[in-house]
Motif scaffolding. Structure first.
Motif, short mmCIF file in Angstrom:
data_model
loop_
_atom_site.label_atom_id
_atom_site.label_comp_id
_atom_site.label_asym_id
_atom_site.label_seq_id
_atom_site.Cartn_x
_atom_site.Cartn_y
_atom_site.Cartn_z
N LEU A 274 0.80 -1.20 -0.09
CA LEU A 274 -0.06 0.13 -0.13
C LEU A 274 0.83 1.45 -0.37
CD1 LEU A 274 -3.09 -0.80 2.63
CD2 LEU A 274 -3.19 -1.32 0.28
N ASP A 275 1.93 1.10 0.65
CA ASP A 275 2.66 2.70 1.04
C ASP A 275 3.99 2.84 -0.05
OD1 ASP A 275 1.77 2.44 3.39
OD2 ASP A 275 2.81 1.04 4.43
N ARG A 276 4.02 3.94 -0.36
CA ARG A 276 4.94 4.55 -1.96
C ARG A 276 4.85 5.63 -2.08
NH1 ARG A 276 3.32 0.28 -5.69
NH2 ARG A 276 1.37 -0.80 -5.51
N ALA A 277 6.28 5.07 -2.30
CA ALA A 277 7.32 7.09 -2.96
C ALA A 277 6.74 7.42 -4.68
CB ALA A 277 8.38 7.03 -2.45
N VAL A 278 6.51 8.22 -4.95
CA VAL A 278 6.40 8.71 -6.26
C VAL A 278 7.40 9.55 -6.34
CG1 VAL A 278 4.45 9.55 -8.17
CG2 VAL A 278 3.60 8.73 -6.15
N VAL A 279 8.48 9.72 -7.37
CA VAL A 279 9.09 10.63 -7.80
C VAL A 279 9.23 10.83 -9.78
CG1 VAL A 279 10.57 9.83 -5.91
CG2 VAL A 279 10.99 9.23 -8.32
N THR A 280 9.49 12.27 -9.83
CA THR A 280 9.27 12.49 -11.15
C THR A 280 11.05 12.46 -11.88
OG1 THR A 280 10.01 14.75 -10.87
CG2 THR A 280 7.95 14.62 -11.21
N ASP A 281 11.06 11.93 -12.96
CA ASP A 281 12.71 12.13 -13.38
C ASP A 281 13.20 12.54 -13.59
OD1 ASP A 281 11.63 9.48 -14.87
OD2 ASP A 281 10.71 11.03 -16.79
N SER A 282 13.08 14.08 -13.17
CA SER A 282 13.56 15.77 -12.75
C SER A 282 14.54 15.20 -11.21
CB SER A 282 13.06 16.45 -13.25
OG SER A 282 12.07 16.88 -11.41
N TRP A 283 13.44 14.79 -10.30
CA TRP A 283 13.89 13.99 -8.69
C TRP A 283 14.59 13.06 -8.87
CZ3 TRP A 283 14.56 10.47 -5.14
CH2 TRP A 283 14.34 11.26 -3.64
N LEU A 284 15.01 12.23 -9.65
CA LEU A 284 15.53 10.97 -9.39
C LEU A 284 16.88 10.90 -10.32
CD1 LEU A 284 13.13 8.15 -10.79
CD2 LEU A 284 15.24 8.08 -8.63
N ASN A 285 16.78 12.83 -11.53
CA ASN A 285 18.44 13.02 -12.37
C ASN A 285 18.84 14.08 -10.84
OD1 ASN A 285 17.78 12.02 -14.43
ND2 ASN A 285 16.49 13.92 -15.09
N GLU A 286 18.24 14.05 -10.08
CA GLU A 286 19.01 14.78 -8.76
C GLU A 286 19.28 14.34 -7.72
OE1 GLU A 286 20.51 18.53 -7.02
OE2 GLU A 286 19.10 18.92 -9.21
N PHE A 287 18.53 12.70 -7.75
CA PHE A 287 19.22 12.17 -6.05
C PHE A 287 19.10 11.19 -7.54
CE2 PHE A 287 17.01 16.04 -4.19
CZ PHE A 287 17.52 15.86 -3.33
N PRO A 288 20.68 10.72 -8.03
CA PRO A 288 20.64 9.00 -8.51
C PRO A 288 20.68 8.27 -7.87
CG PRO A 288 22.93 10.45 -9.06
CD PRO A 288 21.62 11.70 -8.46
N LEU A 289 21.28 8.37 -6.87
CA LEU A 289 21.11 7.16 -5.79
C LEU A 289 20.25 6.69 -4.89
CD1 LEU A 289 25.31 7.49 -5.08
CD2 LEU A 289 24.25 5.44 -7.05
N ALA A 290 18.79 7.23 -4.54
CA ALA A 290 18.10 7.44 -3.34
C ALA A 290 17.54 5.69 -3.92
CB ALA A 290 17.32 8.55 -4.13
N LYS A 291 17.59 5.59 -2.50
CA LYS A 291 16.77 4.73 -2.50
C LYS A 291 15.15 4.06 -1.30
CE LYS A 291 19.54 0.79 -3.31
NZ LYS A 291 19.08 0.01 -3.89
#
Length: 159
Positions: A24-41
């Motif tokens: 049920l629990d999720r995290a939604v991110v955008t491509d631009s956010w992923l570009n800013e934080f490429p190592l996010a987990k």
């Protein structure tokens, strides 16, 4: 985001025939956010007292650098009489020194003494989390019992 750890974040009726697990629990991110934080987990944390597993998003830009850890007093030390003894002995031995010197000296002694105590907590936490992970998806009675025992032990160490 993909989740690291157990894929389900909510459960109901563990150990019963109608046991259900769902993400049920999720995290939604955008491509631009992923570009800013490429190592996010995104991690699914084990051992919650709730029917929801806590999730944590760790936004890392790049590999972290090594740094010198500062002294941090652990509240868990307060239940150990040795903590009070060390503070009293070191405080009383530093007659004539100012308060900052006394605090610094006590901090050094407690840091050295507490390293073993605190690292033991970390070892126990890892051990019980590994057990929770091992038995998480199992549905037989014995595995469910082992899961609950590990969960209780983990909560005791965390307290």
């Amino acid at each position: 985001m993909d989740i690291a750890g157990h894929q389900y974040t909510w459960e109901r009726s563990r150990g019963k025939p109608e046991w259900v697990e769902v993400r049920l629990d999720r995290a939604v991110v955008t491509d631009s956010w992923l570009n800013e934080f490429p190592l996010a987990k995104l991690y699914n944390l084990e051992g919650s007292t709730s029917d929801h597993s806590p999730v944590i998003l760790v936004p890392k830009k790049s590999e972290s650098r090594q740094f010198q850890a500062h002294f941090k007093f652990e509240n868990a030390w307060l239940i150990d009489p040795m903590c009070f003894q060390l503070v009293k002995e070191n405080w009383d031995d530093d007659v004539g020194r100012d308060i900052q010197q006394k605090v610094r000296k006590c901090g050094e002694v407690l840091k050295k003494w507490g390293k073993d105590t605190t690292s033991n907590f970390g070892f126990q936490i890892k051990k019980y989390k590994a057990e929770l992970k091992q038995y998480r998806g199992e549905r037989d009675v014995y595995s469910i019992q082992l899961y609950e025992e590990a969960k209780c032990k983990l909560h005791k160490v965390l307290d």
